[in-house]
Design a protein around this motif. Structure first.
Motif, PDB file in Angstrom:
ATOM      1  N   HIS A   1       0.798  -1.221   0.000  1.00 51.41           N
ATOM      2  CA  HIS A   1       0.000   0.000   0.000  1.00 51.41           C
ATOM      3  C   HIS A   1       0.832   1.272   0.000  1.00 51.41           C
ATOM      4  O   HIS A   1       0.285   2.359  -0.180  1.00 51.41           O
ATOM      5  CB  HIS A   1      -0.932   0.022   1.219  1.00 51.41           C
ATOM      6  CG  HIS A   1      -0.208   0.114   2.521  1.00 51.41           C
ATOM      7  ND1 HIS A   1       0.377  -0.990   3.120  1.00 51.41           N
ATOM      8  CD2 HIS A   1       0.044   1.159   3.360  1.00 51.41           C
ATOM      9  CE1 HIS A   1       0.945  -0.627   4.269  1.00 51.41           C
ATOM     10  NE2 HIS A   1       0.768   0.671   4.434  1.00 51.41           N
ATOM     11  N   PHE A   2       2.129   1.208   0.186  1.00 49.82           N
ATOM     12  CA  PHE A   2       2.911   2.446   0.246  1.00 49.82           C
ATOM     13  C   PHE A   2       4.370   2.163  -0.102  1.00 49.82           C
ATOM     14  O   PHE A   2       4.922   1.118   0.251  1.00 49.82           O
ATOM     15  CB  PHE A   2       2.836   3.061   1.648  1.00 49.82           C
ATOM     16  CG  PHE A   2       3.485   4.419   1.752  1.00 49.82           C
ATOM     17  CD1 PHE A   2       2.803   5.552   1.362  1.00 49.82           C
ATOM     18  CD2 PHE A   2       4.789   4.551   2.233  1.00 49.82           C
ATOM     19  CE1 PHE A   2       3.395   6.808   1.458  1.00 49.82           C
ATOM     20  CE2 PHE A   2       5.389   5.794   2.325  1.00 49.82           C
ATOM     21  CZ  PHE A   2       4.685   6.930   1.930  1.00 49.82           C
TER      22      PHE A   2
ATOM     23  N   THR B   1       7.852   4.825  -0.232  1.00 53.52           N
ATOM     24  CA  THR B   1       8.346   6.194  -0.069  1.00 53.52           C
ATOM     25  C   THR B   1       9.000   6.726  -1.341  1.00 53.52           C
ATOM     26  O   THR B   1       8.727   7.862  -1.774  1.00 53.52           O
ATOM     27  CB  THR B   1       9.351   6.257   1.090  1.00 53.52           C
ATOM     28  OG1 THR B   1       8.711   5.803   2.289  1.00 53.52           O
ATOM     29  CG2 THR B   1       9.848   7.688   1.289  1.00 53.52           C
TER      30      THR B   1
ATOM     31  N   GLU C   1       6.387   7.493  -3.966  1.00 54.24           N
ATOM     32  CA  GLU C   1       5.604   8.678  -3.630  1.00 54.24           C
ATOM     33  C   GLU C   1       6.388   9.958  -3.931  1.00 54.24           C
ATOM     34  O   GLU C   1       5.850  10.936  -4.454  1.00 54.24           O
ATOM     35  CB  GLU C   1       5.204   8.637  -2.155  1.00 54.24           C
ATOM     36  CG  GLU C   1       4.178   7.575  -1.811  1.00 54.24           C
ATOM     37  CD  GLU C   1       2.822   7.855  -2.423  1.00 54.24           C
ATOM     38  OE1 GLU C   1       2.489   9.046  -2.625  1.00 54.24           O
ATOM     39  OE2 GLU C   1       2.094   6.891  -2.721  1.00 54.24           O
TER      40      GLU C   1
END
Length: 332
Positions: free
Chosen positions: A87-88, A90, A93
């Motif tokens: 889900h993520f 760094t 992003e």
């Protein structure tokens, strides 16, 4: 504005066909914003190209990556890793948000500087010419532009002439324009020479342009304003100084444009309709000698008297009557 300035019905196929077959434009070599012949339009084209190219840094990865992701994670590809709990990330992003953020910051700084450099109210002077590397060869030409339904009136107060359906400027001399409308809101744009500027009744806006070489673009209304909208396009010609002088001399021998003649001219209709109303046989643009050098200011003053303009006195209104539409006097 009065209720008479409500939106008109949609333009029909006949009006569009009349515009497309208009001899004044069909026979001209018309240059648009991608083929500018003035430094202002050239700078705007450069901004458009670079803005598009820089924006592609953020857009192209999406356009290319989306089909690649769909192909790689297709159901039949056993090499693709299935991560239902992911889900993520760094780094991802930072890449996704950092790139567009830097682009927005860069474009904001660059385009803000361009807004001040190409301010339509900023007069074209020696400092601007030096900064943008072009030459000014003569004094500015003052032009007053009035938007009507469905034609443009160009007034040259210092030269004592006026033109309907065509604007002519000399190469190398800045054109300093004041613009208004005697009907609904309109927007004037001559894409081969400058950007657009809006006009409203009772208000005056400004636009500056200069041509570095002879050419023809189209002065058009980019704000829809009724059934005759497709016909409200006038050639804007940049000509050598000697041709401009001859054009002025011919116009000074034309019939006079005064407040009474203007009242008839302001009636809704294209240039051909204006010729019919004024009993001026022929075709193409109309030229006048200017009997009233304050005509533009009087048109603006019509809407500055502190009271509503009656439909009978408002050009563009279905109830408009030239004999009921006197222009107010203005002080010198």
């Amino acid at each position: 504005m009065s209720t008479a300035q409500a939106p008109r019905a949609a333009a029909g196929p006949a009006a569009l066909a009349a515009f497309l077959l208009s001899p004044s434009l069909a026979m001209a070599q018309v240059d648009g914003f991608l083929v500018p012949f003035g430094p202002v339009a050239e700078a705007q084209r450069t901004e458009l190209i670079w803005t598009t190219a820089i924006t592609m840094i953020a857009i192209l990865p999406v356009l290319v990556g989306t089909p690649l992701i769909l192909w790689w994670f297709r159901r039949g590809n056993t090499k693709a890793t299935y991560r239902p709990q992911w889900h993520f990330d760094t780094k991802l992003e930072i890449l996704m948000w950092g790139g567009p953020t830097l682009i927005i910051i860069a474009l904001s700084i660059w385009l803000t500087q361009a807004v001040f450099r190409l301010d339509p109210y900023r007069e074209i002077d020696a400092e601007m010419a030096q900064g943008m590397n072009f030459e000014i060869t003569g004094a500015p030409v003052a032009i007053e532009v009035v938007g009507l339904d469905w034609k443009w009136l160009f007034i040259y107060p210092e030269e004592g002439i006026a033109s309907v359906g065509e604007m002519v400027i000399p190469v190398g001399r800045p054109a300093t324009m004041r613009l208004t409308t005697d009907t609904v809101m309109q927007s004037f744009m001559a894409p081969g020479l400058a950007g657009q500027i809006y006009t409203m009744a009772g208000m005056v806006t400004r636009l500056q342009m200069i041509a570095e070489r002879p050419g023809t673009t189209v002065g058009e209304n980019t704000q829809y304003n009724g059934t005759g909208f497709p016909a409200q396009r006038a050639p804007v010609r940049a000509v050598p100084p000697e041709d401009y002088a001859r054009w002025l001399d011919n116009a000074r021998d034309a019939p006079a444009l005064d407040a009474e003649t203007y009242a008839v001219l302001a009636h809704s209709g294209d240039v051909a309709k204006a010729r019919e109303d004024l009993d001026r046989p022929g075709d193409g643009p109309l030229v006048f000698s200017l009997a009233d050098p304050r005509l533009f200011d009087r048109i603006v003053a019509r809407y500055r008297r502190g009271e509503p303009v009656e439909p009978e006195a408002q050009p563009g209104s279905p109830l408009y009557r030239p004999d009921r539409a006197p222009l107010p006097e203005v002080s010198r």
